[in-house]
Scaffold this motif. Sequence first.
Motif, mmCIF file in Angstrom:
data_model
loop_
_atom_site.group_PDB
_atom_site.id
_atom_site.type_symbol
_atom_site.label_atom_id
_atom_site.label_comp_id
_atom_site.label_asym_id
_atom_site.label_seq_id
_atom_site.Cartn_x
_atom_site.Cartn_y
_atom_site.Cartn_z
ATOM 1 N N TYR A 7 0.855 -1.180 0.000
ATOM 2 C CA TYR A 7 0.000 0.000 0.000
ATOM 3 C C TYR A 7 0.894 1.233 0.000
ATOM 4 N N PRO A 8 1.013 1.916 -1.157
ATOM 5 C CA PRO A 8 1.812 3.149 -1.203
ATOM 6 C C PRO A 8 1.108 4.230 -0.383
ATOM 7 N N MET A 9 1.794 4.762 0.598
ATOM 8 C CA MET A 9 1.131 5.718 1.485
ATOM 9 C C MET A 9 1.812 7.078 1.468
ATOM 10 N N ILE A 10 1.042 8.052 1.901
ATOM 11 C CA ILE A 10 1.559 9.402 2.111
ATOM 12 C C ILE A 10 1.814 9.517 3.604
ATOM 13 N N ARG A 39 -7.950 15.753 5.814
ATOM 14 C CA ARG A 39 -9.229 15.156 5.418
ATOM 15 C C ARG A 39 -9.047 14.253 4.188
ATOM 16 N N LYS A 40 -8.303 14.745 3.198
ATOM 17 C CA LYS A 40 -8.084 13.966 1.976
ATOM 18 C C LYS A 40 -7.308 12.681 2.273
ATOM 19 N N VAL A 41 -6.293 12.772 3.110
ATOM 20 C CA VAL A 41 -5.503 11.587 3.447
ATOM 21 C C VAL A 41 -6.343 10.608 4.266
ATOM 22 N N ASP A 42 -7.106 11.117 5.227
ATOM 23 C CA ASP A 42 -7.997 10.241 6.006
ATOM 24 C C ASP A 42 -8.981 9.518 5.087
ATOM 25 N N ASN A 43 -9.532 10.236 4.115
ATOM 26 C CA ASN A 43 -10.465 9.617 3.169
ATOM 27 C C ASN A 43 -9.786 8.507 2.359
ATOM 28 N N MET A 44 -8.536 8.736 1.963
ATOM 29 C CA MET A 44 -7.792 7.728 1.214
ATOM 30 C C MET A 44 -7.628 6.455 2.062
ATOM 31 N N TRP A 45 -7.273 6.634 3.346
ATOM 32 C CA TRP A 45 -7.120 5.490 4.249
ATOM 33 C C TRP A 45 -8.457 4.784 4.468
ATOM 34 N N GLU A 46 -9.536 5.558 4.587
ATOM 35 C CA GLU A 46 -10.858 4.954 4.805
ATOM 36 C C GLU A 46 -11.273 4.112 3.600
ATOM 37 N N GLU A 47 -10.967 4.580 2.404
ATOM 38 C CA GLU A 47 -11.270 3.805 1.206
ATOM 39 C C GLU A 47 -10.493 2.482 1.220
ATOM 40 N N PHE A 48 -9.222 2.556 1.609
ATOM 41 C CA PHE A 48 -8.402 1.347 1.718
ATOM 42 C C PHE A 48 -8.974 0.410 2.776
ATOM 43 N N ARG A 49 -9.352 0.958 3.903
ATOM 44 C CA ARG A 49 -9.924 0.152 4.989
ATOM 45 C C ARG A 49 -11.189 -0.563 4.529
ATOM 46 N N ASN A 50 -12.028 0.127 3.785
ATOM 47 C CA ASN A 50 -13.241 -0.503 3.258
ATOM 48 C C ASN A 50 -12.900 -1.629 2.285
ATOM 49 N N ASP A 51 -11.879 -1.414 1.461
ATOM 50 C CA ASP A 51 -11.450 -2.460 0.528
ATOM 51 C C ASP A 51 -10.875 -3.668 1.264
ATOM 52 N N ALA A 149 4.838 6.086 -0.824
ATOM 53 C CA ALA A 149 4.543 5.947 -2.253
ATOM 54 C C ALA A 149 5.784 6.176 -3.118
ATOM 55 N N PHE A 150 6.713 6.977 -2.626
ATOM 56 C CA PHE A 150 7.954 7.263 -3.346
ATOM 57 C C PHE A 150 8.705 5.983 -3.721
ATOM 58 N N HIS A 151 8.531 4.937 -2.940
ATOM 59 C CA HIS A 151 9.280 3.686 -3.121
ATOM 60 C C HIS A 151 8.624 2.713 -4.096
ATOM 61 N N GLN A 152 7.449 3.045 -4.622
ATOM 62 C CA GLN A 152 6.706 2.096 -5.451
ATOM 63 C C GLN A 152 7.494 1.537 -6.634
ATOM 64 N N PRO A 153 8.144 2.360 -7.453
ATOM 65 C CA PRO A 153 8.863 1.785 -8.604
ATOM 66 C C PRO A 153 9.955 0.788 -8.189
ATOM 67 N N GLN A 154 10.665 1.114 -7.118
ATOM 68 C CA GLN A 154 11.736 0.230 -6.671
ATOM 69 C C GLN A 154 11.179 -1.081 -6.121
ATOM 70 N N PHE A 155 10.115 -0.995 -5.314
ATOM 71 C CA PHE A 155 9.529 -2.211 -4.761
ATOM 72 C C PHE A 155 8.951 -3.091 -5.869
ATOM 73 N N GLN A 156 8.344 -2.475 -6.867
ATOM 74 C CA GLN A 156 7.815 -3.271 -7.983
ATOM 75 C C GLN A 156 8.952 -4.023 -8.671
ATOM 76 N N SER A 157 10.067 -3.365 -8.843
ATOM 77 C CA SER A 157 11.220 -3.991 -9.482
ATOM 78 C C SER A 157 11.805 -5.103 -8.607
ATOM 79 N N ILE A 158 11.937 -4.845 -7.318
ATOM 80 C CA ILE A 158 12.552 -5.799 -6.393
ATOM 81 C C ILE A 158 11.684 -7.043 -6.200
ATOM 82 N N ASP A 171 -3.763 0.041 -5.936
ATOM 83 C CA ASP A 171 -3.786 1.201 -6.829
ATOM 84 C C ASP A 171 -4.526 2.374 -6.187
ATOM 85 N N ASN A 172 -3.761 3.247 -5.572
ATOM 86 C CA ASN A 172 -4.316 4.479 -5.027
ATOM 87 C C ASN A 172 -3.633 5.692 -5.668
ATOM 88 N N SER A 173 -3.099 5.485 -6.865
ATOM 89 C CA SER A 173 -2.314 6.541 -7.525
ATOM 90 C C SER A 173 -3.145 7.792 -7.808
#
Length: 190
Positions: A7-10, A39-51, A149-158, A171-173
């Motif tokens: 989960y790429p996070m802020i 508020r925007k970040v909390d909403n992003m986490w809530e969407e993830f929690r629901n998923d 989230a900054f680490h996503q490209p590297q983690f995908q590669s690794i 996918d929360n891009s």
Amino acid sequence: MRYLLYYPMIHVQNEDYIRECSREYGIALGDEVIKEIARKVDNMWEEFRNDLKKIPRFDRLYLESTYENKVSKPITRSIGMDGCLKEILSSGAKIEVTEDKIFEEHKKNVYSMSEETFAKFQLEREQGVYRRINNTLKSDERGLLLFGAFHQPQFQSIFRDVKGMEFEVYDNSDEINNILRYIDDKKCFR
């Protein structure tokens, strides 16, 4: 087969954290902007929690180093990142350390590192996280990696070609880009 969801996070936990970071980075943000970012970040986490409610539980929770101490204390908020962590932990996931003390020591010097040194530091960090996960996530276990989230490209590669492990990126891009655009539009460097 092992399964790992990244989960790429802020790195935002609440309004006080945003204020602290904006001072650290020399960015002036008004109270209304800080509230809206939270508020925007909390909403992003809530969407993830629901998923998360729609998928099987996780056996292991891998947190970016800076959050390990956070979950050793009682989690008081029931929304956002805190609410999500509380739910994951109450489902029985075991917290795993992703980084050792060396990271904490070097983290203090990040702002004075050259670009090249910083890139090398991050790569070593990401490879260390991979080793830790590879050594602790057992056969038929499900892991959740919460990392910037900054680490996503590297983690995908690794993680892409690790035998015996299915690796997926949540996918929360769109949400992340929306928040970063908002911050970029509202910031004013001191």
